[in-house]
Every structure is written in structure tokens, then in C-alpha cells.
Design a protein around this motif. Sequence first.
Motif, mmCIF file in Angstrom:
data_model
loop_
_atom_site.group_PDB
_atom_site.id
_atom_site.type_symbol
_atom_site.label_atom_id
_atom_site.label_comp_id
_atom_site.label_asym_id
_atom_site.label_seq_id
_atom_site.Cartn_x
_atom_site.Cartn_y
_atom_site.Cartn_z
ATOM 1 N N GLY A 639 1.027 -7.796 -0.133
ATOM 2 C CA GLY A 639 1.543 -8.351 -1.373
ATOM 3 C C GLY A 639 2.687 -9.324 -1.125
ATOM 4 N N ARG A 640 3.596 -8.954 -0.205
ATOM 5 C CA ARG A 640 4.720 -9.849 0.111
ATOM 6 C C ARG A 640 4.213 -11.173 0.668
ATOM 7 N NH1 ARG A 640 7.123 -5.190 2.043
ATOM 8 N NH2 ARG A 640 6.481 -5.677 4.182
ATOM 9 N N ARG A 641 3.221 -11.111 1.552
ATOM 10 C CA ARG A 641 2.705 -12.332 2.176
ATOM 11 C C ARG A 641 1.981 -13.222 1.154
ATOM 12 N NH1 ARG A 641 2.391 -12.204 7.851
ATOM 13 N NH2 ARG A 641 3.132 -10.242 8.763
ATOM 14 N N LEU A 642 1.331 -12.579 0.187
ATOM 15 C CA LEU A 642 0.597 -13.337 -0.816
ATOM 16 C C LEU A 642 1.472 -13.735 -2.004
ATOM 17 C CD1 LEU A 642 -2.758 -11.280 -0.950
ATOM 18 C CD2 LEU A 642 -2.375 -13.489 0.159
ATOM 19 N N GLY A 643 2.688 -13.201 -2.043
ATOM 20 C CA GLY A 643 3.559 -13.469 -3.182
ATOM 21 C C GLY A 643 3.103 -12.744 -4.433
ATOM 22 N N VAL A 644 2.530 -11.541 -4.239
ATOM 23 C CA VAL A 644 1.970 -10.761 -5.339
ATOM 24 C C VAL A 644 2.773 -9.475 -5.502
ATOM 25 C CG1 VAL A 644 -0.073 -9.522 -6.161
ATOM 26 C CG2 VAL A 644 -0.335 -11.699 -4.958
ATOM 27 N N THR A 645 3.075 -9.093 -6.736
ATOM 28 C CA THR A 645 3.768 -7.837 -7.021
ATOM 29 C C THR A 645 2.873 -6.663 -6.652
ATOM 30 O OG1 THR A 645 4.973 -8.866 -8.842
ATOM 31 C CG2 THR A 645 4.855 -6.461 -8.830
ATOM 32 N N THR A 646 3.439 -5.648 -5.990
ATOM 33 C CA THR A 646 2.684 -4.434 -5.670
ATOM 34 C C THR A 646 3.280 -3.263 -6.437
ATOM 35 O OG1 THR A 646 4.069 -4.152 -3.699
ATOM 36 C CG2 THR A 646 1.919 -5.183 -3.400
ATOM 37 N N VAL A 647 2.420 -2.525 -7.131
ATOM 38 C CA VAL A 647 2.839 -1.383 -7.942
ATOM 39 C C VAL A 647 2.241 -0.124 -7.332
ATOM 40 C CG1 VAL A 647 2.853 -0.327 -10.220
ATOM 41 C CG2 VAL A 647 2.864 -2.818 -9.999
ATOM 42 N N ALA A 648 3.103 0.860 -7.041
ATOM 43 C CA ALA A 648 2.625 2.158 -6.541
ATOM 44 C C ALA A 648 2.403 3.075 -7.734
ATOM 45 C CB ALA A 648 3.632 2.756 -5.578
ATOM 46 N N GLU A 649 1.143 3.477 -7.967
ATOM 47 C CA GLU A 649 0.821 4.389 -9.072
ATOM 48 C C GLU A 649 0.953 5.837 -8.597
ATOM 49 O OE1 GLU A 649 -2.451 2.414 -11.818
ATOM 50 O OE2 GLU A 649 -3.212 2.606 -9.778
ATOM 51 N N GLY A 650 1.012 6.745 -9.553
ATOM 52 C CA GLY A 650 1.014 8.172 -9.247
ATOM 53 C C GLY A 650 2.305 8.692 -8.632
ATOM 54 N N VAL A 651 3.435 8.028 -8.880
ATOM 55 C CA VAL A 651 4.736 8.489 -8.342
ATOM 56 C C VAL A 651 5.227 9.627 -9.232
ATOM 57 C CG1 VAL A 651 7.112 7.846 -7.829
ATOM 58 C CG2 VAL A 651 5.244 6.220 -7.387
ATOM 59 N N GLU A 652 5.129 10.862 -8.714
ATOM 60 C CA GLU A 652 5.473 12.031 -9.512
ATOM 61 C C GLU A 652 6.681 12.794 -8.971
ATOM 62 O OE1 GLU A 652 1.944 14.384 -9.807
ATOM 63 O OE2 GLU A 652 0.868 12.890 -11.022
ATOM 64 N N THR A 653 7.049 12.530 -7.725
ATOM 65 C CA THR A 653 8.190 13.249 -7.129
ATOM 66 C C THR A 653 9.125 12.240 -6.467
ATOM 67 O OG1 THR A 653 7.131 13.531 -4.966
ATOM 68 C CG2 THR A 653 6.649 15.201 -6.648
ATOM 69 N N GLN A 654 10.349 12.752 -6.133
ATOM 70 C CA GLN A 654 11.314 11.880 -5.465
ATOM 71 C C GLN A 654 10.801 11.486 -4.085
ATOM 72 O OE1 GLN A 654 14.169 10.687 -6.892
ATOM 73 N NE2 GLN A 654 14.290 9.370 -5.074
ATOM 74 N N ALA A 655 10.063 12.393 -3.452
ATOM 75 C CA ALA A 655 9.516 12.093 -2.131
ATOM 76 C C ALA A 655 8.536 10.923 -2.210
ATOM 77 C CB ALA A 655 8.810 13.319 -1.552
ATOM 78 N N HIS A 656 7.735 10.902 -3.287
ATOM 79 C CA HIS A 656 6.814 9.778 -3.483
ATOM 80 C C HIS A 656 7.590 8.481 -3.633
ATOM 81 C CE1 HIS A 656 3.672 12.732 -5.397
ATOM 82 N NE2 HIS A 656 3.623 12.748 -4.059
ATOM 83 N N LEU A 657 8.648 8.528 -4.445
ATOM 84 C CA LEU A 657 9.435 7.330 -4.697
ATOM 85 C C LEU A 657 10.099 6.832 -3.419
ATOM 86 C CD1 LEU A 657 10.628 5.244 -6.623
ATOM 87 C CD2 LEU A 657 12.446 6.883 -7.170
ATOM 88 N N ASP A 658 10.653 7.761 -2.655
ATOM 89 C CA ASP A 658 11.319 7.370 -1.412
ATOM 90 C C ASP A 658 10.329 6.723 -0.450
ATOM 91 O OD1 ASP A 658 13.615 8.414 -2.451
ATOM 92 O OD2 ASP A 658 13.469 10.331 -1.379
ATOM 93 N N LEU A 659 9.120 7.268 -0.364
ATOM 94 C CA LEU A 659 8.136 6.745 0.584
ATOM 95 C C LEU A 659 7.694 5.333 0.199
ATOM 96 C CD1 LEU A 659 5.318 8.528 2.391
ATOM 97 C CD2 LEU A 659 4.717 6.504 1.070
ATOM 98 N N VAL A 660 7.330 5.115 -1.085
ATOM 99 C CA VAL A 660 6.827 3.801 -1.475
ATOM 100 C C VAL A 660 7.950 2.754 -1.424
ATOM 101 C CG1 VAL A 660 4.996 4.803 -2.890
ATOM 102 C CG2 VAL A 660 7.173 4.214 -3.959
ATOM 103 N N THR A 661 9.202 3.226 -1.631
ATOM 104 C CA THR A 661 10.332 2.301 -1.499
ATOM 105 C C THR A 661 10.482 1.867 -0.052
ATOM 106 O OG1 THR A 661 11.476 3.344 -3.377
ATOM 107 C CG2 THR A 661 12.807 1.993 -1.878
ATOM 108 N N ALA A 662 10.379 2.868 0.856
ATOM 109 C CA ALA A 662 10.512 2.571 2.282
ATOM 110 C C ALA A 662 9.383 1.674 2.774
ATOM 111 C CB ALA A 662 10.530 3.875 3.076
ATOM 112 N N GLU A 663 8.193 1.814 2.182
ATOM 113 C CA GLU A 663 7.050 1.006 2.623
ATOM 114 C C GLU A 663 7.092 -0.403 2.048
ATOM 115 O OE1 GLU A 663 5.081 1.688 4.915
ATOM 116 O OE2 GLU A 663 5.349 3.835 5.184
ATOM 117 N N GLY A 664 7.996 -0.659 1.100
ATOM 118 C CA GLY A 664 8.177 -2.019 0.612
ATOM 119 C C GLY A 664 7.478 -2.359 -0.684
#
Length: 707
Positions: A639-664
Motif C-alpha cells: 500500500g505504501r509503495r502504491l500510495g494506497v491507504t491500507t485498513v486492517a479489519e477485525g481489530v478486536e484487541t490491543q494486541a491486534h492493534l499493536d501488531l497492525v501498527t507495527a506492520e505499517g
Amino acid sequence: MKTMTGCPILAKVPPGTAMPLEPLDFERMFDVLPVGAMTCNLDTFEIDYANPCSIALLQSIRETLGFDPETIVGTSIDVFHRDPLHQRTLLSDSGRLPHKARICFGQEWLDLHIHPLPDSTERVSRALLVWAIATAEVAKEQEEYRLLRMIDDMPVAVMTVDPVTFNISYLNETSKRTLGQIKDLLPIKPSELLGASIDVFHRHPHHQRQLLADPANLPHHARIKLGSEVLDLQVSAVTGTDGVYLGPMLTWSVITKQVAAEARIQQLAHFDTLTALANRNTFREHLKACLARPDPKLGLLFIDLDGFKFVNDSHGHLVGDTLLIRVADRLRACCGRPGTMVARLGGDEFAILIAEAGIEEARDVARTLLLEIVAPYQIEAERRLEIGASIGVAAAPEHGTDSEILLSRADMALYAAKAAGKKTFRVFTPELETRVHERVRLEGKLRAALAQADSLFLFYQPITDIATGRVTAREGLIRWHHRTRGWISPAEFIPVAEESGLIDELGIWILNRACRDAASWDDDARVAVNVSAKQLGKGTLASNILAALVGAGLEPSRLEIEITESALLADELDCLADLRRVRDLGVRVALDDFGTGFSSLAHLRSFPFDKIKIDGSFVQDAVQRPECAAIVGVVADLGRRLGVTTVAEGVETQAHLDLVTAEGCTEVQGYLLGRPVPSARDAATIAALNRQAALHRPTSQVRAIAS
């Protein structure tokens, strides 16, 4: 008027007769003749006698003659002929008499017979002219001539046969030409057929003669094989005006090509042109015939190929047709049991009927076919394809003995097999029929809900920017509350809407409601709306979106639509054309559930999506499974290379949020940051519905369904 010489007594007076007979007077005799008679003096060419019948006949052509027929005696014979010299020459030469002629006077025709009348010295001094009106005979002859000409010119060969001798008494010109085409197959030359026996056309002359001799056997129709040719023969009875049988008339033609064409038509009518299997109509007729037998027993299989459309679209129709032929060959090879019919119903749908087979035999065939169909197909040297199949099984008498019911139940079983994940088979059960009936009832309820529009609602779930914590968009999620069933899951009614054609009407309702709600928000967040695959490729999506935006007064940039990868698999070119028109309006387009469909990278290359939504299954498994975390990271980097917004669906816990944040990832959506909630307009109504439902259901169930 000159008198004719009398005649002596021609017979003796019979004994006992008191008075002798008078001599015959030829003048008196001619006066009573019912035919016209005249005599002409050949020295002067004047008419010296005309009987009353002559005068009457001449009255009928008086206008053409130009004189009063009562004055005919003493008139020159020249009045009757346009060329008097020719007529006088004829009358002067007794060697040319007697003479017959047919003369036209205006509209009338007269038959004229001229006989010489020698005197006592044998000199021909007079001529006897006998007249008769022949107009009716001429008309009849002309009609017969025209009829014969018409028959001669008919494109069908015509013959007549003498009913006593059975010899051919007439052939029209078409007969002669047609016989010339097959002269090598005839025992005699076509030129010798007139007068020949009709027996030459039949292997069993005695049978043919019996047929032609009796008009009670007629009309008669037959096709005769003569060598390599086929003749179509029709025999009718010809009768006179008095009803007497005059003989048979035969009309015939060489129909070898027509017979071949009929055979081809029969082939097309009963068999599939591509695979040479029985077609739908033939299959249904055969099924009805099997079920009409006493105590019918049979197995019925419906087969639908899985993934065939993808092969057709990606490799072309020629490859698709070749694949269908190969599938048909395998079905034939597997179903060689006597009494088995294999048919192609259309497209990639096949059916098999197994006579004298029960459910277990049908199950065994279904298992065998699944293994055979999924085996790879070597279409070309460098092209190897794989597909699957779903099979529905029904049997008689267990599942019914009516063809329509049995077909319907096999179809229900096929639908269940496809719903179970494809590449499998299902046998009909009463529960499947109950489920179908429930779907029909649900369709009726959904139709009523759309008409009333008072039980459909949109709930909104926020999509949040990870860096700022700001809500950038809200996804509109359809909810339906039925007065007796309560909250009905979208997973249940959306497929019904798609299959019934209600999805277009439902999609328009969602667009209009979402745009109106978004226009009332204070934070200028965008509203996201899901678009079904059934709404794409029709050329109507852009106009529906524009109408919703104008009706709500919402800026196009505040609307984004979400489509799944699977939506692009059907009529991809038309779908992409729809999406381009939508994007030209200024509306954003997001690719939903990324990673779960086919050819994800190809889709990103074919259309400039504004947003990629990573399927929640990857996000939720990423904490425990490194490979899922890697996929999330790869998509975020893409998404970053294409200039496209990436949305992580199904974020239900803080661990999910931390992981998708770390992955960019750029944005997140899930229960951790917000559950779907109704708009402010509907909040009170939803609360009241939930309170009412709480009186009858556990609280947890009400909350789960409402959200």
C-alpha cells in the motif's frame, strides 16, 4: 328459298297399313335438325339454304357478322371469312373436302364441318356446312391446356397412371428433368417411361398395384429408397365429374438432401451441438418416460462445474468449449451402464439419469465422477487446467415420482453441495426443501420490507486513522428487523437479495440512506458502502450513486464504495468499466477482504484502488501465526509503495492493534475502536426494538444480533 330434292320411299308399307308413307323431304328433315345446316352453291358461292337452327346460331354472333341472319340465304359465303379467296379456293377443290374448322366470332367459337354434295352427275355443285357453338368446349380445352401447362411447370414431378394396365399415362416436364438426375438408378431410360409400367418404382409391384387400384386406399404418402436417393411419393385419386375413379395421380420429388437436413434438425433438437450429449429437452422427456413405467426406480444427478467461468474468462471461449467436451467424454466413460443417459443442460451444467438404480448406486456414481472431473485436463501442450464439480443427487421413488418434483429436488441437493464448499455432492433431504421454502418466504418478507422501508436500518462502524486517532470514515452496515423474527442476519438475507434480483433495489436504498446520514455528520467523515457483485457490470451503478449524492447534497469525495475481489471475477471488463465511471465522479473505491480472493495483485494492477482493506482473518491470526503477520506486513508495504491507504479489519484487541501498527497499516476497523451503531435518527427506534426483543430473548443474543 330454294328447296332440296325430295327422297323416294325408303321402306315398304307395312302390312295392314291403311295409308302409305309420304316420301322423305330433306328440307323438312334439315329444318328440324338441332344443328345448324346450310348449303352453298359452289358456282356462285352463294348460300342457297339455311335451316332454322343456323339462323338461331347466327343470331348469337349477329353483332360480329354485321348483318341480319334472317337474310343469309342469297348472301355470299365470303361474309364468314376474312380471306374470301382462301375460302373459295378450299370450296372449289372437292378433293380438300370434307373439311373441319373452328372459327372465332367475337366472344363465340363455332365448329364448322364442310361436306361435298355431288349432284346426279357426281359433280360437286354444292357444299353442306354444319355449324355448332363450341365456345364452352373451347373454354374447357383452354382450361385443360392451362392446367397441363401449370402441371408441366410445377416444381414437383407429376405422373398419372392407368388404373387398369398400371402404365404411366402422363409425365410432366419436372418428372422428366428429375428422372434424369437419377437415371442411373432406374431400370429403363426416362425417355421410355411414358407408357411403361409403374412397377419399375417399387420392389413389391403386387402391393403397389393393390394400393393404386382402389381409390379407398388414397390419398397415400410414402418415402421410397432408390439406391442412395430418397423419393417422397404422394398418391391421390383423380375422379371425373360423375365421381368415377379415373386413376391415381402421383406427385413425387427427390428429397435426399431434405432427409439429411431433417436428420440434422432432429440431431439439433435432441442433442447438444458441442458435446453430442442429450440436451435439456431430450433429458426431460426421457425422465418423464422412465417415471411413467410401473414402479419406476432411478437415480438422478445434477452436476455443476466449479471454476469453469474463471477458465472461460481467463483462457477464452474456445478453451472453455474444449474443456466442456473433455468433461463430457469423462462423464460418458464413467456412465457406460445400460439405461444411463448423460445430458448437457446448458453452460457448465450436466445431468445423469441412471435407470434401475437406487440412492446408493447414485452415491457411488457421484463419488466416481468427483474424482474423474477434478483430475487435470491437458488442453494443449502447454495448457493444463483443473476444475471441480458440485453434484446434487435425487432418486425415485424415494424423493418422488413426478419429473418436475424430482428435478427440483436434485437441484436443491446441488445448491446444498455448492453451499457446502463445492467439490462435493449432497443427496436430497426434506430439510433442504424446508430450507428452500424458508428462502422463498424470506424473499417475500424482504420484498415487503423494501416496499415499506420502515424495518431496514444502517448501522455505522468507524474506521480510524492509526497515527491521529481520528475517525476518517464510517462503514454503513445494513440491518433488518422483522416484527416476528426479530433481527435477521445480513449473511442470511443478502444472498437471498442477490439471487432474487432485489439487490439492486436494496443497494439503492443503502446508497440513499448512507448519503443522507453522512450529510448530517459534523466531522465530515466519509461514508463507506458495500457494493454486491450483482450490482456491477450493468452500467447502472454510477447513475445510482450520482442520484444518491445529488439527493442528499453530499460531496462525491465523502463517499467510498467497497467491493470484494470475488466481485471482479464475473464479467471483469464490465465491472472495471463501472468502477471507472464511479471514480470519475470523484467517489473513492476500496478493495475489501483483500487476500481471500483470486489474483489479488492482478486486480491491483487493473484498477487504481484508493484503499485496500486487509481481511480480518489475517489480522486475528497474526498474533499467533507469523505467516499471517507477514502477509499483513507485505500488504501494508504494498500500500505504501502504491500510495494506497491500507485498513486492517477485525481489530478486536490491543494486541491486534499493536501488531497492525507495527506492520505499517494506515487505518484500523474493529470492535476495539467501535462497534456498529445506528444513526442518531434511528437510535431511539433501535433501542425500543431491543427492549421489546429482550422480553423474549436472552440479553446476549439481542446484543449480538443488533450489532
